[in-house]
Scaffold this active site. Sequence first.
Site, PDB file in Angstrom:
ATOM      1  CE  LYS A  63      -7.107 -20.634  16.077  1.00 18.80           C
ATOM      2  NZ  LYS A  63      -6.179 -20.043  17.546  1.00 18.80           N
ATOM      3  CD  GLN A  71      -6.295 -18.229  20.762  1.00 15.26           C
ATOM      4  OE1 GLN A  71      -6.407 -19.753  20.190  1.00 15.26           O
ATOM      5  NE2 GLN A  71      -6.022 -17.503  20.106  1.00 15.26           N
ATOM      6  CG  ASP A 127      -0.895 -22.443  16.836  1.00 17.19           C
ATOM      7  OD1 ASP A 127      -0.974 -21.933  15.842  1.00 17.19           O
ATOM      8  OD2 ASP A 127      -1.094 -22.280  18.254  1.00 17.19           O
TER       9      ASP A 127
END
Length: 297
Positions: A52, A96, A119
Amino acid sequence: METNIIKGKECAEKVLQNLSDKISALPTEETPILAVIMVGDNEASQIYVRNKQKAAAKIGMGCEVMEFSSSIGENALLEVIDELNSNHHINGIIVQLPLPSHIDTLKVLSRIRSSKDVDGFGPYNSGLLSYNSEQAVISATPKGIMHLLLSTGIELKGKNAVVIGRSNIVGKPIAMLLTNHNCTVTLAHSKTTNLPDIIKTSDIVVAACGRAKMIKGDWLKEGAVVIDVGINRIDGKLCGDVDYDSAIGKASYITPVPGGVGPMTIAMLLSNTFEAFIRQQSEPECSCGKSGCHCHH
Ligand code: NAD
């Protein structure tokens, strides 16, 4: 039958190039910035986060990774999110997953201000998705899958689709998106008893169960469109949830692993961050001071 390979990597490169052009054309000195919170030292997470970061750097987007030991307490993590929520330089925040078991994942994801939840895992954006609202931030993997499906030009309306896997981050949102696109959707999972029979009648198969090569070519309906989300390793070699070799000749379209859904996930995350940046530039900041508030976001 000839099987067309859906080239996720090429598609992702186009999305990233487009983002890069938009970022370099921004009138202000500001660049969009994504904050990534990583807890513990999960090896797979480290690889994903590094990818990322690399992709963000390539398109001129900032990516600040904050690493914490797996012993961090829930409250301390919530405070980190509060700070990022009120930091005007940060446009997107992701945590994450998975988090260590002593931390309540839903509580943490709920704390991210919905306008920065790039997200789309928080309950507010998940709820908007179920309302088929254009305001919903759609999670990166499902969004990338829809992008790939639509790139084939096939009509989705009225098609039978099966999604294998019911996780909150892949299975459920993709099932919802397919429903919103007028497919008739079956959401299968580990307790489903007649999976091959369901797959046999499905025009679209989205495999997201994390079981290497589980779905066999002879389970597929002739001409099915197959999206393989799985990332598994057999003897160190990456493979999907679909037995790719046996699906060739049976499917009309298929995504490869690697080079299919994976690259699209990163491209869509950065795309969501860019969109959040643009929205935040044009919308007034919320003055209520509450973290996670939805007053103006
Ligand atoms: P998960 O472990 O949270 O969920 C797996 C789901 O599969 C569960 O709902 C379970 O019920 C179902 N399942 C397990 N065994 C099954 C079986 N035998 N038959 C039917 N269903 C079964 O996984 P996840 O986070 O949703 O990820 C799924 C896969 O997708 C993993 O391989 C993961 O690495 C991969 N993934 C890829 C990307 C990407 O960008 N390509 C992103 C996220 C996840």
